[in-house]
Every structure is written in C-alpha cells, then in structure tokens.
Design a protein around this motif. Structure first.
Motif, PDB file in Angstrom:
ATOM      1  N   GLN A 127      -1.440   7.517  -0.622  1.00  0.00           N
ATOM      2  CA  GLN A 127      -2.010   8.755  -0.097  1.00  0.00           C
ATOM      3  C   GLN A 127      -2.782   8.649   0.861  1.00  0.00           C
ATOM      4  O   GLN A 127      -3.165   9.572   1.825  1.00  0.00           O
ATOM      5  CB  GLN A 127      -2.581   9.412  -1.170  1.00  0.00           C
ATOM      6  CG  GLN A 127      -1.870   9.757  -2.479  1.00  0.00           C
ATOM      7  CD  GLN A 127      -2.580  10.316  -3.818  1.00  0.00           C
ATOM      8  OE1 GLN A 127      -3.631  10.895  -3.584  1.00  0.00           O
ATOM      9  NE2 GLN A 127      -1.953  10.217  -4.895  1.00  0.00           N
ATOM     10  N   ARG A 140       0.894  -1.187   0.057  1.00  0.00           N
ATOM     11  CA  ARG A 140       0.004  -0.110   0.079  1.00  0.00           C
ATOM     12  C   ARG A 140       1.005   1.281  -0.097  1.00  0.00           C
ATOM     13  O   ARG A 140       0.696   2.426  -0.729  1.00  0.00           O
ATOM     14  CB  ARG A 140      -0.868  -0.042   1.105  1.00  0.00           C
ATOM     15  CG  ARG A 140      -1.989  -1.116   0.981  1.00  0.00           C
ATOM     16  CD  ARG A 140      -2.882  -0.902   2.568  1.00  0.00           C
ATOM     17  NE  ARG A 140      -4.094  -1.669   2.140  1.00  0.00           N
ATOM     18  CZ  ARG A 140      -5.387  -1.247   1.535  1.00  0.00           C
ATOM     19  NH1 ARG A 140      -5.457   0.192   1.736  1.00  0.00           N
ATOM     20  NH2 ARG A 140      -6.423  -1.962   1.210  1.00  0.00           N
ATOM     21  N   HIS A 156       1.980   1.995  -3.207  1.00  0.00           N
ATOM     22  CA  HIS A 156       1.300   2.276  -4.541  1.00  0.00           C
ATOM     23  C   HIS A 156       1.059   3.821  -4.703  1.00  0.00           C
ATOM     24  O   HIS A 156       0.880   4.339  -3.504  1.00  0.00           O
ATOM     25  CB  HIS A 156      -0.037   1.491  -3.945  1.00  0.00           C
ATOM     26  CG  HIS A 156      -1.146   1.472  -5.064  1.00  0.00           C
ATOM     27  ND1 HIS A 156      -1.844   2.493  -5.573  1.00  0.00           N
ATOM     28  CD2 HIS A 156      -1.375   0.266  -6.084  1.00  0.00           C
ATOM     29  CE1 HIS A 156      -2.644   2.068  -6.540  1.00  0.00           C
ATOM     30  NE2 HIS A 156      -2.264   0.782  -6.990  1.00  0.00           N
ATOM     31  N   SER A 157       1.009   4.279  -5.789  1.00  0.00           N
ATOM     32  CA  SER A 157       0.766   5.541  -6.112  1.00  0.00           C
ATOM     33  C   SER A 157      -0.550   6.118  -5.429  1.00  0.00           C
ATOM     34  O   SER A 157      -0.521   7.312  -4.908  1.00  0.00           O
ATOM     35  CB  SER A 157       0.703   5.865  -7.470  1.00  0.00           C
ATOM     36  OG  SER A 157      -0.202   5.322  -8.244  1.00  0.00           O
ATOM     37  N   LYS A 158      -1.606   5.568  -5.582  1.00  0.00           N
ATOM     38  CA  LYS A 158      -2.839   5.964  -5.112  1.00  0.00           C
ATOM     39  C   LYS A 158      -3.134   5.670  -3.713  1.00  0.00           C
ATOM     40  O   LYS A 158      -3.384   6.300  -2.696  1.00  0.00           O
ATOM     41  CB  LYS A 158      -3.999   5.504  -5.957  1.00  0.00           C
ATOM     42  CG  LYS A 158      -5.359   6.150  -5.629  1.00  0.00           C
ATOM     43  CD  LYS A 158      -6.497   5.499  -6.430  1.00  0.00           C
ATOM     44  CE  LYS A 158      -7.952   6.287  -6.071  1.00  0.00           C
ATOM     45  NZ  LYS A 158      -9.101   5.798  -6.861  1.00  0.00           N
TER      46      LYS A 158
END
Length: 284
Positions: A94, A86, A89-91
């Motif tokens: 966040q 997680r 991971h780019s999204k």
C-alpha cells in the motif's frame, strides 16, 4: 549552471529560508540533512513511531563492474527482489515506492530486471500505473530525481569493490565527485515520507577520506554510518544519546520521576533536532 539558487544569491536577490519541514513522517528521514545542510535550523517533530530510525542499510555482497558496465548486477537483483516482496505484501504494497541509483547504468540494470519481474509476477503490474490514489513505482538516477516523493525510497549505490569480498575500492562515485555533488546527495536522501533503505556493496569504513577531497563523498561516508548505526552517528547526538536524562527545568524532572514511580518508562528530550518533546512515555 550548477545552481540557480547560487546565481540568484550572487545577484543580490532577497533570501528567505523556509524553516518548516513537512515531508518526513519519522524525524530520522530528515535528521542527516538537517545536520549537514541546514545547520539544524529546520523545525521538525519527533514521530510517535518508536523505532529508532527509518533509515536502514541492506549490505549486499555485490561487485561493481568498471569500464563499460559501470553497474552492480548482484546489488540490482537484491533491490528488485526487495521491491517484488514489498509490492506483493498486503500491507507494504500500500506504500508508494521509488528507486534511486547513483548512475544511469545501474538505473537501466534495475529497470531491465524490473521488466522481467513484471512479466513473471503480473499481479504487481498495477503498482507501475499512476492512479488518483497511488503514485507508480519509479526508477531514477541521482541527476533526475529532483522533486519526486514516495513513501519508501530504495537507494542503490552500485559502486563498490571490483572483485568478490574485496576490501578496497575506488573513491570515484560518479556524479557525487562532481562540483555540487553533495546537493545531489541531499536531494536523493530526502525523497521519502516513511522509510529509506540503502542497498550498498561496501561499508562506510571502506570510504577512505584521505584519498578524496570530495565533500559529497565525505557526506556519503557519514550517511552510511547513519544508516548503519542510527541517529547516534550524528555529531549532535554524541552528548545527547537516547536514554540519558536531560531536563530543562525542575518541574519536568519532578513530573518524570512521579510517572516513573507509577511504573511508567519515561524518556526525556525525544527527537534529533532543536524542537524536542520534553517527556515521552513508552507504550507498554
């Protein structure tokens, strides 16, 4: 004292319950606690997110080390693997993240594995530093997580069978077996704004309520059922399952069928608490 609130009530202090719930961005994050602890009195609002539940179960073939260990290394490694995935991971990276364990030994095991992961993947180090825009990843046990909030909470139960593929297990769940353990469970499962992922080495069917009188252990069994099956596992959902038409007045029914005649998919009484949206149109 076990509960300052109970002492205050016993002393006759005025009692006013807060009824509005602000934290959960998906109603299922508070639905279980609303049902078990708040008499379904909290005012909550259905989410526009169409997924059925924001509480999910990750079943792990872990083994609980009784005695001195009191941890579950297999489950801990699965938790850290998911955390690293997680954070990279780019999204998903966040979203702020917290890890809650049932005991201190599992907390330390995950902390040690996370330290190794931070050395191996230096790009995730920024997630462990507090900034004005981002809360750092935390690892806490059931006794110390009071007051914390993160977008995503990973809940590691640690306990389970003491041998691989075991079908039975002890009904000892550490702090949950203590007086007021259900309050600790309630705190742990209501820390997330967006998602809760439960990592467990056992199914709800393996909790034998005939072998324990603990209210918290009973609630843990029901919470696992909720994570496994979604809102339909809650008692109040037995007669109000998704997909069954329920109209308060004839006008609602007329509007619903007029929309359906236009080709729209319409659901009624969306939500899992007392405040429900009368009609919802499913986005194509």
């Amino acid at each position: 004292m076990e509960s300052i609130l109970d002492q205050a009530l016993a002393a006759g202090l005025p009692h006013r319950r807060l009824m509005g719930h602000y934290r959960s961005r998906h109603e299922t994050l508070i639905a279980f606690s609303n049902s078990k602890y708040y008499d379904n009195a909290l005012v909550t609002y259905p989410s526009s997110d169409t997924k059925e539940s924001a509480v999910t179960l990750q079943r792990v073939e872990g083994v609980y080390a009784k005695g001195t260990g009191r941890n579950n290394p297999v489950e801990a490694r699965a938790v850290v693997k998911e955390v690293v995935r997680r954070l990279k991971h780019s999204k998903l990276g966040q979203l702020s993240l917290g890890i809650v364990t049932l005991n201190t030994e599992q907390q330390r095991t995950i902390e040690d594995l996370l330290d190794d992961a931070r050395r191996r993947y230096p790009e995730i180090e920024e997630h462990f530093v507090a900034t004005d825009e981002h809360d750092p990843v935390f690892v806490k046990n059931l006794e110390s997580v009071q007051g914390d909030e993160r977008d995503v909470i990973i809940f590691s139960l640690a306990y389970g069978p003491t041998e691989p593929n075991g079908k039975t297990m002890s009904m000892n769940f550490g702090p949950l077996n203590k007086q007021g353990g259900e309050r600790r469970l309630n705190v742990a499962i209501t820390r997330a704004t967006t998602e809760v992922i439960v990592f467990s080495s056992f199914d709800s069917s393996m909790i034998d309520l005939s072998r324990t009188s603990s209210t918290a252990v009973e609630h843990l069994k029901h919470y696992l059922e909720f994570a496994e099956r979604g809102p339909t596992a809650l008692a109040e959902q037995a007669t109000a399952a998704y997909g069954v038409d329920q109209f308060d007045i004839d006008f609602e029914q007329a509007v619903a069928w007029a929309l359906r005649d236009l080709g729209w998919q319409v659901q009624t009484q969306i939500g899992v608490s007392k405040f429900r949206v009368d009609l919802g149109v499913v986005h194509p």
